[in-house]
Design an enzyme around this catalytic site. Structure first.
Site, PDB file in Angstrom:
ATOM      1  N   GLU A   1       0.814   0.856   1.108  1.00  0.00           N
ATOM      2  CA  GLU A   1       1.848   1.241   2.079  1.00  0.00           C
ATOM      3  C   GLU A   1       1.230   1.700   3.400  1.00  0.00           C
ATOM      4  OE1 GLU A   1       3.405   3.050  -1.905  1.00  0.00           O
ATOM      5  OE2 GLU A   1       1.473   2.413  -1.058  1.00  0.00           O
TER       6      GLU A   1
ATOM      7  N   CYS B   1       3.890   7.364  -3.443  1.00  0.00           N
ATOM      8  CA  CYS B   1       3.427   8.723  -3.700  1.00  0.00           C
ATOM      9  C   CYS B   1       3.836   9.615  -2.519  1.00  0.00           C
ATOM     10  CB  CYS B   1       1.904   8.732  -3.860  1.00  0.00           C
ATOM     11  SG  CYS B   1       1.004   8.371  -2.332  1.00  0.00           S
TER      12      CYS B   1
ATOM     13  N   CYS C   1       2.307   8.474   0.891  1.00  0.00           N
ATOM     14  CA  CYS C   1       2.945   7.270   1.426  1.00  0.00           C
ATOM     15  C   CYS C   1       4.390   7.540   1.843  1.00  0.00           C
ATOM     16  CB  CYS C   1       2.852   6.138   0.414  1.00  0.00           C
ATOM     17  SG  CYS C   1       1.136   5.595   0.169  1.00  0.00           S
TER      18      CYS C   1
END
Length: 156
Positions: free
Chosen positions: A62, A90, A93
């Protein structure tokens, strides 16, 4: 990372899965990401995890795709773009998604251990988040999950 800046997005999740397979082949956790410019429907960035290759804990698919898209558009704002990624982002990101002001987030498999969208801190549900994209989960979920499970099974 492939340069698909002139390619029309036929199937963004298929492209993201292809990126995840590239990561798998390199011994990276198989996560792939694609960013679509919504007004044109074009893929402006695609990436896969490179944390091991680059020895960089921030080299998530990402983050790399966001950087490519920002360079492509010469702007830190991706307000007219959508991110397609094979795994629930996560916290790092998700924070980058918010800061880049992505309009939409589409993801494949949920991540009960490390995810921050549907799991963990539920980042986009926090009152202090300055931008929340439209969020859609479960795209090609079985394929995304299978790729991750195959990767980790081979490591055991």
């Amino acid at each position: 990372m492939c340069d698909h800046s002139k390619q029309k997005a036929a199937s963004p999740m298929t492209d993201a899965l292809a990126q995840a397979e590239l990561a798998f082949a390199k011994g990276e956790v198989p996560v792939g990401a694609v960013i679509i410019h919504l007004p044109t429907g074009q893929v402006i960035a695609s990436a896969h995890n490179l944390t091991e290759t680059n020895q960089d804990a921030t080299a998530h698919a990402e983050i790399l795709a966001i950087q490519q898209a920002q360079n492509q558009l010469s702007s830190k704002s991706l307000a007219d773009c959508a991110l397609w990624v094979t795994l629930e982002p996560c916290a790092m990101c998700a924070g980058a998604i918010a800061h880049s002001r992505l309009a939409r987030l589409y993801f494949g498999a949920s991540d009960p251990k490390g995810g921050a969208v549907e799991h963990g801190p539920h980042l986009f549900n926090q009152a202090t988040i300055h931008h929340k994209p439209e969020i859609y989960g479960g795209f090609s979920e079985a394929e995304s999950r299978h790729l991750l499970q195959s990767f980790f099974a081979a490591r055991r």
